[in-house]
Motif scaffolding. Structure first.
Motif, PDB file in Angstrom:
ATOM      1  N   LEU A   1       0.873  -1.170   0.000  1.00  0.00           N
ATOM      2  CA  LEU A   1       0.000   0.000   0.000  1.00  0.00           C
ATOM      3  C   LEU A   1       0.913   1.224   0.000  1.00  0.00           C
ATOM      4  O   LEU A   1       1.467   1.620   1.027  1.00  0.00           O
ATOM      5  CB  LEU A   1      -0.910   0.004   1.223  1.00  0.00           C
ATOM      6  CG  LEU A   1      -1.812   1.235   1.378  1.00  0.00           C
ATOM      7  CD1 LEU A   1      -2.717   1.394   0.162  1.00  0.00           C
ATOM      8  CD2 LEU A   1      -2.631   1.157   2.648  1.00  0.00           C
ATOM      9  N   LEU A   2       1.091   1.807  -1.186  1.00  0.00           N
ATOM     10  CA  LEU A   2       1.987   2.945  -1.352  1.00  0.00           C
ATOM     11  C   LEU A   2       1.222   4.239  -1.098  1.00  0.00           C
ATOM     12  O   LEU A   2       0.070   4.390  -1.528  1.00  0.00           O
ATOM     13  CB  LEU A   2       2.573   2.948  -2.756  1.00  0.00           C
ATOM     14  CG  LEU A   2       3.298   1.669  -3.193  1.00  0.00           C
ATOM     15  CD1 LEU A   2       3.731   1.769  -4.644  1.00  0.00           C
ATOM     16  CD2 LEU A   2       4.489   1.389  -2.285  1.00  0.00           C
ATOM     17  N   GLN A   3       1.879   5.170  -0.427  1.00  0.00           N
ATOM     18  CA  GLN A   3       1.240   6.455  -0.147  1.00  0.00           C
ATOM     19  C   GLN A   3       2.281   7.557  -0.216  1.00  0.00           C
ATOM     20  O   GLN A   3       3.397   7.422   0.280  1.00  0.00           O
ATOM     21  CB  GLN A   3       0.589   6.447   1.235  1.00  0.00           C
ATOM     22  CG  GLN A   3      -0.185   7.723   1.553  1.00  0.00           C
ATOM     23  CD  GLN A   3      -0.972   7.609   2.852  1.00  0.00           C
ATOM     24  OE1 GLN A   3      -1.037   6.542   3.447  1.00  0.00           O
ATOM     25  NE2 GLN A   3      -1.578   8.696   3.275  1.00  0.00           N
ATOM     26  N   ALA A   4       1.894   8.652  -0.847  1.00  0.00           N
ATOM     27  CA  ALA A   4       2.744   9.839  -0.926  1.00  0.00           C
ATOM     28  C   ALA A   4       1.859  11.060  -0.745  1.00  0.00           C
ATOM     29  O   ALA A   4       0.672  11.055  -1.103  1.00  0.00           O
ATOM     30  CB  ALA A   4       3.485   9.909  -2.259  1.00  0.00           C
ATOM     31  N   GLY A   5       2.424  12.098  -0.171  1.00  0.00           N
ATOM     32  CA  GLY A   5       1.621  13.301   0.043  1.00  0.00           C
ATOM     33  C   GLY A   5       2.460  14.423   0.599  1.00  0.00           C
ATOM     34  O   GLY A   5       3.683  14.309   0.780  1.00  0.00           O
ATOM     35  N   GLY A   6       1.790  15.499   0.884  1.00  0.00           N
ATOM     36  CA  GLY A   6       2.466  16.666   1.432  1.00  0.00           C
ATOM     37  C   GLY A   6       1.465  17.742   1.777  1.00  0.00           C
ATOM     38  O   GLY A   6       0.251  17.614   1.540  1.00  0.00           O
ATOM     39  N   GLY A   7       1.975  18.790   2.376  1.00  0.00           N
ATOM     40  CA  GLY A   7       1.121  19.893   2.772  1.00  0.00           C
ATOM     41  C   GLY A   7       1.884  21.193   2.806  1.00  0.00           C
ATOM     42  O   GLY A   7       3.119  21.220   2.960  1.00  0.00           O
ATOM     43  N   LEU A   8       1.155  22.280   2.645  1.00  0.00           N
ATOM     44  CA  LEU A   8       1.714  23.628   2.706  1.00  0.00           C
ATOM     45  C   LEU A   8       0.765  24.486   3.533  1.00  0.00           C
ATOM     46  O   LEU A   8      -0.437  24.524   3.257  1.00  0.00           O
ATOM     47  CB  LEU A   8       1.876  24.207   1.304  1.00  0.00           C
ATOM     48  CG  LEU A   8       2.589  25.561   1.200  1.00  0.00           C
ATOM     49  CD1 LEU A   8       4.045  25.434   1.640  1.00  0.00           C
ATOM     50  CD2 LEU A   8       2.513  26.091  -0.228  1.00  0.00           C
ATOM     51  N   GLU A   9       1.314  25.144   4.562  1.00  0.00           N
ATOM     52  CA  GLU A   9       0.487  25.936   5.471  1.00  0.00           C
ATOM     53  C   GLU A   9       1.116  27.306   5.676  1.00  0.00           C
ATOM     54  O   GLU A   9       2.311  27.417   5.960  1.00  0.00           O
ATOM     55  CB  GLU A   9       0.323  25.222   6.810  1.00  0.00           C
ATOM     56  CG  GLU A   9      -0.604  25.943   7.766  1.00  0.00           C
ATOM     57  CD  GLU A   9      -0.844  25.157   9.045  1.00  0.00           C
ATOM     58  OE1 GLU A   9      -1.749  25.526   9.811  1.00  0.00           O
ATOM     59  OE2 GLU A   9      -0.113  24.168   9.269  1.00  0.00           O
ATOM     60  N   HIS A  10       0.296  28.324   5.522  1.00  0.00           N
ATOM     61  CA  HIS A  10       0.719  29.707   5.768  1.00  0.00           C
ATOM     62  C   HIS A  10       0.017  30.190   7.033  1.00  0.00           C
ATOM     63  O   HIS A  10      -1.212  30.230   7.099  1.00  0.00           O
ATOM     64  CB  HIS A  10       0.354  30.590   4.567  1.00  0.00           C
ATOM     65  CG  HIS A  10       0.798  32.019   4.712  1.00  0.00           C
ATOM     66  ND1 HIS A  10       0.063  32.966   5.385  1.00  0.00           N
ATOM     67  CD2 HIS A  10       1.911  32.661   4.266  1.00  0.00           C
ATOM     68  CE1 HIS A  10       0.691  34.124   5.332  1.00  0.00           C
ATOM     69  NE2 HIS A  10       1.824  33.965   4.662  1.00  0.00           N
ATOM     70  N   VAL A  11       0.808  30.542   8.038  1.00  0.00           N
ATOM     71  CA  VAL A  11       0.269  30.996   9.318  1.00  0.00           C
ATOM     72  C   VAL A  11       0.764  32.414   9.563  1.00  0.00           C
ATOM     73  O   VAL A  11       1.979  32.656   9.612  1.00  0.00           O
ATOM     74  CB  VAL A  11       0.719  30.079  10.477  1.00  0.00           C
ATOM     75  CG1 VAL A  11       0.061  30.516  11.780  1.00  0.00           C
ATOM     76  CG2 VAL A  11       0.394  28.628  10.168  1.00  0.00           C
ATOM     77  N   SER A  12      -0.153  33.343   9.692  1.00  0.00           N
ATOM     78  CA  SER A  12       0.212  34.734   9.959  1.00  0.00           C
ATOM     79  C   SER A  12      -0.290  35.134  11.342  1.00  0.00           C
ATOM     80  O   SER A  12      -1.347  34.685  11.791  1.00  0.00           O
ATOM     81  CB  SER A  12      -0.372  35.667   8.896  1.00  0.00           C
ATOM     82  OG  SER A  12      -1.784  35.607   8.889  1.00  0.00           O
ATOM     83  N   LEU A  13       0.477  35.989  12.006  1.00  0.00           N
ATOM     84  CA  LEU A  13       0.139  36.450  13.345  1.00  0.00           C
ATOM     85  C   LEU A  13       0.240  37.963  13.408  1.00  0.00           C
ATOM     86  O   LEU A  13       1.261  38.542  13.026  1.00  0.00           O
ATOM     87  CB  LEU A  13       1.081  35.824  14.384  1.00  0.00           C
ATOM     88  CG  LEU A  13       0.837  36.259  15.832  1.00  0.00           C
ATOM     89  CD1 LEU A  13      -0.469  35.669  16.357  1.00  0.00           C
ATOM     90  CD2 LEU A  13       1.999  35.849  16.731  1.00  0.00           C
ATOM     91  N   ARG A  14      -0.826  38.575  13.861  1.00  0.00           N
ATOM     92  CA  ARG A  14      -0.841  40.017  14.159  1.00  0.00           C
ATOM     93  C   ARG A  14      -1.151  40.151  15.641  1.00  0.00           C
ATOM     94  O   ARG A  14      -2.222  39.752  16.092  1.00  0.00           O
ATOM     95  CB  ARG A  14      -1.880  40.725  13.299  1.00  0.00           C
ATOM     96  CG  ARG A  14      -1.893  42.241  13.429  1.00  0.00           C
ATOM     97  CD  ARG A  14      -2.520  42.876  12.194  1.00  0.00           C
ATOM     98  NE  ARG A  14      -3.819  42.318  11.901  1.00  0.00           N
ATOM     99  CZ  ARG A  14      -4.984  42.840  12.329  1.00  0.00           C
ATOM    100  NH1 ARG A  14      -4.972  43.929  13.076  1.00  0.00           N
ATOM    101  NH2 ARG A  14      -6.126  42.280  12.011  1.00  0.00           N
TER     102      ARG A  14
END
Length: 708
Positions: A472-485
């Motif tokens: 069972l092959l699996q590949a993935g990823g994620g991109l997250e932009h977190v801003s703080l004021r």
């Protein structure tokens, strides 16, 4: 650190193969009475909500159904020359892989084969230590807080965090539980496959009603490369989806303190008032044949009274000292009750739409609104009401998932989230500095507790699964932009620390600290992750998870960057006997930087803002002047915060070995040894300090020490 975690648990919550943060799967093999695989068998699956799928087995007789929502399913198998086979009541939970062994009988021996017993719940393919909390437990077990994450402590590998540490270090609130002895801020919470972490504190953001929770899985350092995002464990939550049949629940909880006893260890004039009302409603149904919805919400209003344990003689002595000298002559400490209130609103709405025979779309909106007055921080027994504070926060999130079945052996899942969390902290007193008399009392404006922040998240996650034979092959990823004021006003009103009541009476503090400058910050962080993994069923008695994960936190300048965050993972599950499973594994888990730490470095950099610390004679002169300062004092060097030049991502090294045994009546017994090693965990260090003074009989009188 190493610890034994031993216990008995129901099979229904035993671990099974973690095949994803969202939904579960059913896999198995079709064979004849002699154990030979049956090719070209038609395997069909039906479940609630009209879900129906079918596959044809290849030469090895194996089949897999991916991306199954939490529910009970029926599996039917038909093949030429064999009697039809039907297995009902196959229960799937989030992150779990249910394994079936289908044995077909010749058509001449019987007309059909029907199996109603539950499948074998001792998962022989699981390499990680996980625990599932199902819908029945969420609905039936009582929790005073109505916070479903409280069920996390039912997992034997999870321990409650120590709230006293956060109070002593003036740190923000954390998640409240710890995996393997790591910090409570080093956990990760995922709801419907997307990140739900408050990156400022390390706690979770969205507070969902338990009515909206289908089930969730507690993963103690999963050895699949998909697990990550923190040095500790992760919690994968699945929300409820609607069904064709209209259904709803309404409830009300009422709590009154009329029958309560007097608190035995507190200085109270009478029994405190207490009243709590919480009401909620949930409903789900269908909008046509392809769209289903589920709504859940609840509202709470609580009113109570609290008091400190300051003795009347202590309060009198403090008030007399404040009248005599100092900047707090207008402040009067009082005994008696402090009124407290709490109002909370939780609401979520989820819609599921079948776009085509191979594509489905899910959208969910969630709202959390909370108002806590006089009981948000500094509620220990030594804090006067002036040092207490209130908190107001509002959290809104929208997330969705597009699931695409590319083929019977391939699945792609694309998820997104947009959310914002707004938090405002206010202390009850803001017209003067704060005072701490060590071990005796705290009053005035507290050092921390007058700030606001806006935390905005934009998250994109994708994963691809493909079944290739026993892999069972699996590949993935994620991109997250977190801003703080943020506007963090820690110490801007000043704080005096006294050794005892006589030093307060004489106006002689040990030291004084105050912040000056601009408390406002505005920055962003980009977090990225990618992984590739293989779940290999090497034989009937051996399953192997192996893979690599890469993570990166791109921090704002001038913080240094560290790029080589590669995490190897390896997990094994060996089954010498159908009643025994031996599991072992090793992995590296990279942590994230809390935005509260990053914000402090960027704010108190000596340019935007700074702190000043005065000791002994200078602190006494400032206190006795009674002045409130708005500008830095000339002649006192600034105290600033900087990141270490070689700052690197903290991480943990984890290894485990466990043995699990199936017992009669659906029980299991499991003994597990786990090794957790935290590496490069963040901390603060005071540098450029003056040389220490060595106490001697000669200088003791000058230092105020009568008996050295």
């Amino acid at each position: 650190m190493a610890a034994w975690v031993c216990g008995l648990a129901w099979m229904a919550s035993s671990a099974s193969a973690q095949i994803g943060r969202v939904n579960g799967s059913i896999s198995g093999q079709v064979s004849d009475a002699n154990g030979a695989p049956v090719a070209a068998a038609q395997v069909s699956l039906t479940g609630a909500g009209g879900l129906a799928r079918s596959v044809t087995t290849p030469a090895d007789g194996r089949f897999t159904f991916f991306d199954l929502p939490t529910a009970s399913y029926t599996v039917q198998v038909s093949a030429p020359a064999f009697a039809p086979y039907r297995h009902s009541g196959v229960v799937v939970a989030v992150g779990r892989e249910v394994q079936l062994s289908v044995v077909l009988r010749p058509a001449g021996s019987r007309q059909s084969v029907t199996v109603r017993a539950q499948q074998n719940l001792l998962d022989t393919s699981q390499t990680s230590s996980v625990t599932n909390i199902d819908k029945d437990r969420v609905e039936e077990l009582p929790i005073e807080s109505r916070n479903y994450l409280a069920f996390t402590l039912l997992a034997p590998q999870v321990a409650p965090g120590n709230p006293a540490i956060a109070q002593q270090t003036l740190a923000p609130a954390e998640s409240g539980f710890s995996f393997g002895g790591l910090r409570p801020a080093s956990n990760a919470v995922y709801i419907d496959g997307v990140d739900d972490n408050d990156e400022y504190t390390g706690a979770s953001r969205t507070e969902l009603s338990p009515e909206a929770i289908s089930d969730f899985q507690i993963v103690n350092h999963g050895f699949a490369a998909e697990s990550g995002g923190a040095a500790g464990g992760s919690i994968d939550v699945q929300t409820r989806e609607g069904m064709p049949l209209q259904h709803g629940d309404a409830f009300i909880f009422v709590q009154n303190g009329a029958l309560n006893a007097n608190p035995p260890l507190e200085l109270l004039p009478r029994k405190p008032d207490e009243s709590r009302l919480r009401a909620g409603l949930s409903t789900g149904g269908a909008l046509g044949k392809k769209t289903f919805y589920y709504l859940a919400g609840e509202q709470e209003y609580a009113r109570g009274e609290d008091a400190n344990d300051l003795a009347p003689a202590t309060i009198t002595a403090i008030n007399q000292a404040l009248r005599r000298v100092g900047p707090l002559q207008a402040l009067t400490l009082r005994s008696g009750f402090i009124p407290t209130t709490e109002q909370e609103t939780e609401f979520s709405a989820r819609a599921d739409r079948t776009l085509t025979a191979r594509q489905s779309l899910m959208l969910r909106y969630a709202l959390t609104n909370n108002r806590n007055v006089n009981e948000a921080f500094n509620t220990d027994d030594l804090s006067d009401r002036s040092a207490r504070g209130s908190t107001f926060f509002d959290d809104n999130s929208l997330n969705g998932t597009l699931a695409s079945t590319i083929s019977n052996a391939s699945l792609n899942r694309l998820s997104f989230e947009v959310s914002q969390r707004r938090v405002v902290d206010r202390s009850s007193f803001t017209s003067g500095p704060g005072v701490v008399v060590s071990g005796i009392a705290q009053f005035g404006t507290p050092y921390a507790g007058n700030d606001r922040r806006y935390e905005t998240h934009v998250d994109l996650e994708e994963s691809f699964l493909r079944q290739v034979g026993r892999h069972l092959l699996q590949a993935g990823g994620g991109l997250e932009h977190v801003s703080l004021r943020s506007a963090n006003r820690d110490g801007f009103q000043g704080l005096y620390v006294f050794q005892n009541l006589p030093s307060l009476a004489s106006g002689s503090p040990d030291f004084y600290v105050q912040s000056f400058g601009d408390p406002n910050t505005n920055f962003a962080e980009i977090r990225s992750a990618a992984y590739v993994q293989d779940h290999w069923t090497a034989s009937r008695s051996l399953a192997v998870d192996y893979g690599l994960r890469y993570e990166d936190n791109y921090l704002p300048s001038p913080l240094p960057q560290h790029w080589l965050n590669v995490s190897p993972r390896l997990g094994l599950a060996y089954t010498p006997d159908p009643s025994w499973v031996i599991r072992s594994g090793f992995g590296i888990f990279y942590d994230r930087y809390l935005l509260s730490s990053v914000n402090r470095i960027l704010e108190f950099n000596g340019v935007s803002a700074q702190q000043q610390i005065a000791e002994y004679g200078a602190a006494s002169a400032f206190y006795q002047s009674g002045a409130l300062f708005s500008e830095p004092h000339p002649g006192i060097l600034p105290s600033v915060w900087q990141s270490a030049p070689q700052l690197a991502n903290p991480y943990s090294e984890v290894a485990s070995l466990s043995v699990e045994r199936a017992l009669p009546q659906g029980w299991t017994a499991k003994a597990e040894y786990q090794f957790v090693h935290g590496v490069k965990l963040g901390r603060t260090a005071n540098v450029n300090l003056a040389p220490p003074v060595t106490l001697t009989p000669q200088n003791a009188p000058a230092l105020g020490v009568p008996s050295p």
